[in-house]
Scaffold this active site. Structure first.
Site, PDB file in Angstrom:
ATOM      1  N   GLU A 145      13.306  -7.961   9.257  1.00 42.09           N
ATOM      2  CA  GLU A 145      14.149  -6.841   8.822  1.00 42.09           C
ATOM      3  C   GLU A 145      14.485  -7.049   7.350  1.00 42.09           C
ATOM      4  OE1 GLU A 145      17.941  -6.625  10.902  1.00 42.09           O
ATOM      5  OE2 GLU A 145      18.703  -5.241   9.385  1.00 42.09           O
ATOM      6  N   THR A 193      14.624  17.244   7.009  1.00 40.06           N
ATOM      7  CA  THR A 193      13.681  16.122   6.896  1.00 40.06           C
ATOM      8  C   THR A 193      13.451  15.675   5.448  1.00 40.06           C
ATOM      9  OG1 THR A 193      11.741  17.525   6.660  1.00 40.06           O
ATOM     10  CG2 THR A 193      12.402  16.963   8.908  1.00 40.06           C
ATOM     11  N   CYS A 386      39.731 -20.781  17.151  1.00 39.19           N
ATOM     12  CA  CYS A 386      39.737 -21.524  15.892  1.00 39.19           C
ATOM     13  C   CYS A 386      41.108 -21.434  15.229  1.00 39.19           C
ATOM     14  CB  CYS A 386      38.594 -21.043  15.000  1.00 39.19           C
ATOM     15  SG  CYS A 386      38.032 -22.346  13.904  1.00 39.19           S
ATOM     16  N   HIS A 512      33.878 -21.439  18.493  1.00 38.43           N
ATOM     17  CA  HIS A 512      33.740 -19.978  18.526  1.00 38.43           C
ATOM     18  C   HIS A 512      32.879 -19.553  19.717  1.00 38.43           C
ATOM     19  CE1 HIS A 512      35.280 -19.059  14.397  1.00 38.43           C
ATOM     20  NE2 HIS A 512      35.056 -20.354  14.281  1.00 38.43           N
ATOM     21  N   GLU A 514      32.516 -16.733  20.886  1.00 35.82           N
ATOM     22  CA  GLU A 514      31.942 -15.397  20.681  1.00 35.82           C
ATOM     23  C   GLU A 514      30.505 -15.440  20.167  1.00 35.82           C
ATOM     24  OE1 GLU A 514      34.263 -16.832  18.841  1.00 35.82           O
ATOM     25  OE2 GLU A 514      34.218 -16.194  16.741  1.00 35.82           O
TER      26      GLU A 514
HETATM   27  N1  GLN Z   1      40.980 -22.166   8.576  1.00 35.97           N
HETATM   28  C1  GLN Z   1      40.815 -22.969   9.752  1.00 35.97           C
HETATM   29  C2  GLN Z   1      39.976 -24.203   9.495  1.00 35.97           C
HETATM   30  O1  GLN Z   1      39.270 -24.288   8.527  1.00 35.97           O
HETATM   31  C3  GLN Z   1      40.224 -22.157  10.886  1.00 35.97           C
HETATM   32  C4  GLN Z   1      38.815 -21.719  10.648  1.00 35.97           C
HETATM   33  C5  GLN Z   1      38.370 -20.617  11.568  1.00 35.97           C
HETATM   34  O2  GLN Z   1      39.180 -19.933  12.187  1.00 35.97           O
HETATM   35  N2  GLN Z   1      37.050 -20.390  11.631  1.00 35.97           N
HETATM   36  O3  GLN Z   1      40.013 -25.110  10.283  1.00 35.97           O
END
Ligand code: GLN
Length: 542
Positions: A145, A193, A386, A512, A514
C-alpha cells in the site's frame, strides 16, 4: 528480470485521502489468504519521520506496535486484525528510513563515487524494501500500500519505483490497484467520474497504468458509470470495482468478494483460483456484530479523543469483543482534561464501565486519576491500559494507602512516593525515537486471580510501549492494602498486571492488549471486560 515467484500487488490512492486503502488492502489480503495463498501486506509511508513513534496522535492517529517492537502506521493494525498474519519492521517503510539507508550507504562508500540521486538510488532502495518481504519470507503475494495520494510531491519516488518494478517483474507478476472517489452531487442526482479520470491521468503521467480501479462511493453505481470509467481509464469493465459505504469496515472483505476483486486480480496474475473463500467464521462475526442482543456504554478516557483514530486499536478491540458477546458496545469518549472532582460523578455515573487510555505527559492526568477513584469506589468495571494502569496505581497510593503526593516520576520527579518510576534501563537514554520498552514480552500470571480466569493460561506474551513501571519497592504495601500484582515479567519482576480482588472487575495492564485483538481472535481481556459490563447492561435490547 526478477526470478522469484512472488507476485506483487500495489495499492495506490487518488482524488482524496482517507478513502480506505488500508481496509481495501487488508480485505484483499484476507480473500487471498482464504483462497490458500500466503500473503504479506506492507505500507510505504511518504513522510520523513523514521517511524510514527515520535508523532503526536493528532498528527497521525494511533501508533501501532508490532510483536518485534516496531512503532508503525495504524494500517498495520488493520492488516493484522483482518488477516491474523503478524507484521514486523519490514511491513512499514517510510521515506525517512529509505533516505537514512541511502545516506548510510553513501557514507560507507557503497556508491563508488557516483552522484547519489532520487533516481536510481532512492527508487532502488524503495524497490529493495518491497522485494525484501517476498524474497526473505517467500510469500506467494505481497500487497504494498502506497501512502498518500497520487499527485503529492512526496509520493513521486514511490510511484516511479512501482513503474520500474512493474516493468522489471514482467507481465502477470504485478498488478496496480488504484482506489479513487466517485462523488455524488445531490443537486443533479449524479455520480461524477471526472475526478477518477484525472487521478488516473496523474498516474499515467508518471508512467503507471492502473490495472484495477476500486471506486469508493456513497451511492451505488450503475453499469453506465462503470463503463464510462473503464473506457476513459483504459481498464476492462470487469476491473472496475465498486466500494460503497457499508455499516462496518468488516463488511468490506465480503463486499470485495461479491465484486470479485480477488478473482480479477488472480486472473491478471495468472494464479489459480484455488478454493472458494467461504469466510464462514468471518460471516458469523459480522452477523453477530450486526445483530446485538444487548447494548452497553463504555467510557474511553483519554486526551486525544477529538481524533477517533488516536485509539483505533482500542475501538476495534471493543468491536471484536462486542461481537463475541453479541453486545453493541457504544464507546463514549471523554476528554480527561474535562474531568474534575466536582463533575466526575455526572460524567461517569451512567456508564457500564470505564477504560483509561494509554498516553504520555502530565496533561489530563488529574482527570484520569479522578476517574480511577470514582470507578474503584463505585464498583464500576474498569480496564486501565499502560498509563491507565499507572493512574490507577497512583490513585490507590494516594487514597487507599494514604501516600500523600504519590505520583509517577514522569509527572513529578520529586514526589515523596514514586509509585511509578522510570525503568532502570531507560535512565541513560536521551534519544526519543524507538527507545521505549517496545514489543512482545512474557508475563506470568498468578493462579487464583481474575486475569488467570480470563486468559486461562499461566504464561502469556503481550506487546508494550512505555518507559515507566510499577515501583516494586512499594509492592508489599499495595498487596497488604488489597491491590494484587497478578501478572509479572518472569525475568525482571516488572509488574504487568494489577487487579483488585474485592472489586467487581478492576484490572490494569502495563501492556497493550488492544494491539493483539483480531476478528478471529478477539482479545480475552476485552471479551471478559465487555462480558462483565453486559452482565449489568442497563440498556438491554431484549
Ligand atoms: N507514559 C507512560 C510510560 O511511558 C505510559 C505509556 C503508555 O501509556 N503507552 O510508561
Amino acid at each position: 528480470m526478477t526470478t522469484q515467484n512472488t507476485k506483487y500487488i500495489f495499492v495506490t490512492g487518488g482524488v482524496a485521502s482517507s478513502l480506505g486503502k488500508g481496509i481495501i488492502s487488508a480485505s484483499l489480503g484476507k480473500l487471498l489468504l482464504a483462497r490458500g495463498y500466503s500473503v504479506a501486506i506492507q505500507k510505504l509511508d511518504p513522510y520523513i519521520n523514521i517511524d510514527p513513534g515520535t508523532l503526536n496522535p493528532y498528527e497521525h492517529g494511533e501508533c501501532y506496535v508490532t510483536e518485534d517492537g516496531t512503532e508503525t502506521d495504524l494500517d498495520l493494525g488493520h492488516y493484522e486484525r483482518f488477516t491474523n498474519v503478524l507484521t514486523s519492521q519490514n511491513n512499514n517503510v517510510t521515506t525517512g528510513q529509505i533516505y537514512q539507508s541511502v545516506i548510510n550507504k553513501e557514507r560507507r562508500g557503497d556508491y563508488l563515487g557516483k552522484t547519489v540521486q532520487v533516481i536510481p538510488h532512492i527508487t532502488d532502495e524503495i524497490k529493495r524494501s518491497i522485494k525484501l518481504l517476498g524474497k526473505r519470507y517467500h510469500y506467494d503475494v505481497v500487497i504494498t500500500e502506497i501512502g498518500g495520494t497520487v499527485g503529492d510531491i512526496e509520493s513521486l519516488p514511490y510511484i516511479e519505483a512501482v513503474r520500474q518494478l512493474k516493468w522489471e517483474l514482467g507481465p502477470h507478476n504485478s498488478v496496480v490497484v488504484h482506489l479513487t472517489l466517485v462523488p455524488y452531487l445531490s443537486a443533479s442526482g449524479e455520480s461524477k467520474t471526472k475526478p477518477t479520470q484525472h487521478s488516473v491521468k496523474g498516474l499515467l503521467e508518471n508512467g503507471v497504468q492502473p490495472d484495477v480501479l476500486v471506486l469508493r462511493t456513497e451511492h451505488r453505481l450503475n453499469v453506465d458509470i462503470r463503463k464510462k470509467v473503464a473506457q476513459f481509464c483504459n481498464v476492462e469493465l470487469g476491473s472496475v470495482v465498486e466500494s460503497h459505504d457499508v455499516d462496518t469496515i468488516y463488511e468490506v472483505p465480503l463486499m470485495m468478494k461479491e465484486e470479485e476483486l480477488d478473482l480479477t486480480i488472480l486472473n491478471k496474475l495468472e494464479l489459480a483460483f484455488k478454493e472458494d473463500p467461504k469466510l464462514m467464521r468471518w460471516n458469523k462475526f459480522v452477523k453477530k456484530l450486526k445483530n446485538p442482543k444487548k447494548e452497553i456504554q463504555v467510557g474511553l478516557i483519554g486526551k486525544y479523543v477529538e481524533l477517533p483514530d488516536s485509539y483505533k486499536s482500542i475501538q476495534e478491540s471493543f468491536i471484536h469483543a462486542g461481537a463475541e458477546n453479541q453486545c453493541k458496545v457504544n464507546v463514549v469518549t471523554i476528554h480527561s482534561e474535562d474531568i474534575n472532582e466536582n463533575n466526575v460523578k455526572s460524567k461517569l455515573k451512567d456508564l457500564d464501565g470505564v477504560l483509561i487510555a494509554p498516553g504520555f505527559g502530565q496533561r489530563g492526568i488529574d482527570g484520569k486519576i479522578q476517574a480511577a477513584r470514582y470507578v474503584r469506589e463505585n464498583n464500576i468495571p474498569f480496564l486501565g491500559i499502560c498509563l491507565g494502569m499507572q493512574c490507577a496505581v497512583i490513585e490507590y497510593a494516594r487514597n487507599v494507602l494514604g501516600y500523600d503526593g504519590a505520583d509517577s516520576t514522569e509527572f513529578n520527579r520529586r514526589t515523596p512516593y514514586p509509585v511509578i518510576d522510570l525503568m532502570e534501563e531507560q535512565k541513560n537514554i536521551t534519544e526519543k525515537g524507538g527507545t521505549m520498552r517496545l514489543g512482545s514480552y512474557p508475563c506470568n500470571i498468578k493462579a487464583d486471580t481474575r486475569v488467570y480466569d480470563v486468559y486461562k493460561n499461566q504464561h502469556i506474551r503481550e506487546r508494550h510501549r512505555h518507559r515507566y513501571e510499577f515501583n516494586n519497592l512499594y509492592l508489599e504495601d499495595f498487596e497488604k492494602a488489597g491491590m494484587v500484582a497478578s501478572g509479572c515479567n518472569p525475568d525482571t519482576d516488572l509488574v504487568e498486571i494489577i487487579e483488585l480482588p474485592k472489586h467487581r472487575w478492576f484490572v490494569g495492564v502495563q501492556f497493550h492488549p488492544e494491539y493483539k485483538s483480531t476478528v478471529l481472535s478477539p482479545h480475552p481481556l476485552f471479551v471478559a471486560f465487555v462480558k462483565e459490563m453486559c452482565s449489568s447492561g442497563s440498556h438491554s435490547q431484549e
